[in-house]
Design an enzyme around this catalytic site. Structure first.
Site, PDB file in Angstrom:
ATOM      1  N   CYS A   2      -1.907  -2.811   7.628  1.00  0.00           N
ATOM      2  CA  CYS A   2      -1.473  -3.587   6.294  1.00  0.00           C
ATOM      3  C   CYS A   2      -0.342  -4.432   6.167  1.00  0.00           C
ATOM      4  O   CYS A   2      -0.466  -5.697   5.868  1.00  0.00           O
ATOM      5  CB  CYS A   2      -1.981  -2.919   5.248  1.00  0.00           C
ATOM      6  SG  CYS A   2      -3.888  -2.328   5.145  1.00  0.00           S
ATOM      7  N   LYS A  23      -7.101  -4.702  -3.090  1.00  0.00           N
ATOM      8  CA  LYS A  23      -7.815  -5.255  -1.960  1.00  0.00           C
ATOM      9  C   LYS A  23      -8.921  -4.176  -1.389  1.00  0.00           C
ATOM     10  O   LYS A  23      -8.577  -3.092  -1.719  1.00  0.00           O
ATOM     11  CB  LYS A  23      -6.901  -5.964  -0.979  1.00  0.00           C
ATOM     12  CG  LYS A  23      -5.749  -4.798  -0.394  1.00  0.00           C
ATOM     13  CD  LYS A  23      -4.911  -5.202   0.567  1.00  0.00           C
ATOM     14  CE  LYS A  23      -3.841  -4.298   1.055  1.00  0.00           C
ATOM     15  NZ  LYS A  23      -4.643  -3.488   2.153  1.00  0.00           N
ATOM     16  N   ASP A  81       0.667  -1.266   0.036  1.00  0.00           N
ATOM     17  CA  ASP A  81       0.013   0.034  -0.029  1.00  0.00           C
ATOM     18  C   ASP A  81       0.855   1.352   0.191  1.00  0.00           C
ATOM     19  O   ASP A  81       0.722   2.021   0.817  1.00  0.00           O
ATOM     20  CB  ASP A  81      -0.994   0.067   1.233  1.00  0.00           C
ATOM     21  CG  ASP A  81      -1.878  -1.090   1.334  1.00  0.00           C
ATOM     22  OD1 ASP A  81      -2.018  -1.741   0.284  1.00  0.00           O
ATOM     23  OD2 ASP A  81      -2.828  -1.231   2.285  1.00  0.00           O
TER      24      ASP A  81
END
Length: 210
Positions: A158, A113, A13
């Protein structure tokens, strides 16, 4: 530490909204991008994950009446933290940070995602229902990967959940600590405790770049 053909780098990310000026900025987020690029040059297999939310994502506080961000609520799959709107599909905030472009260019795949509005997704392997797989595990196995190294944002969410699921899927997991940044000290401490319990190793990037 020697990198082999059975190792993969997971870039988690590395997006604008998680960097300074973004909707859910992690302090120092932009500063790790050059280091991620250096790491990516050393790996044959690089895979990036990308938050890819719809505006009606269940984890957005704006979709819950009179609930402020950073509040936990109960949803169908359990407890869920509510966040400011971030990484909405097609917006600049969802784009990868421009300073990580070399690493993203090297990526074999981008695992998107959190695109199901009814379920958030921290882990690169599973949505937050812990049942819906992203396909990352199968991709890694097809490549003959045995060990994954993780970097990116955020260390305590994450990165943490991806590392935990990597171990559960049978991979060795190594978090490159100085190539990550955390949201908050208490959740960063919880991540460290979890890593120790699960056997997730933590190293500095210099061990790979030296």
């Amino acid at each position: 530490m020697k990198i082999t053909a059975s190792d993969a780098l997971l870039v988690i990310d590395a997006q604008n909204d998680f960097c300074e000026g973004g909707a859910l900025a992690v302090q120092g987020g932009a500063g790790i991008m050059p280091l991620i690029n250096q790491l990516a040059e050393r790996f044959d297999t690089v895979i990036a994950t990308q938050d890819w939310h719809t505006p009606d994502q269940i984890s957005f506080a704006s979709n819950h009446d009179a609930v402020t961000p950073f509040t936990e609520v109960e949803v169908a799959y359990g407890r869920q933290m509510l966040w400011p709107d971030h990484c909405v599909q097609g917006t600049p905030g969802a784009d990868f940070h421009p300073h990580v472009a070399p690493a993203v260019t090297r990526a074999l795949a981008v695992i998107r995602k959190g695109y199901n509005p009814a379920v958030d997704s921290y882990s690169g392997f599973y949505e937050n229902d812990h049942r819906t797989a992203t396909g990352l595990a199968g991709l890694l196995r097809d490549r003959g990967v045995k060990r994954v190294f993780l970097c990116g944002l955020a260390y305590d969410y994450c990165v943490r959940f991806t590392a935990e699921d990597a171990v559960r899927e049978g991979f060795e997991a190594v978090v490159i600590e100085d190539a990550c940044r955390a949201i908050a000290p208490d959740t960063a401490a919880a991540a460290k405790t979890s890593f120790a319990a699960l056997g997730v190793a933590e190293i500095e990037a210099a061990l790979l770049l030296g």
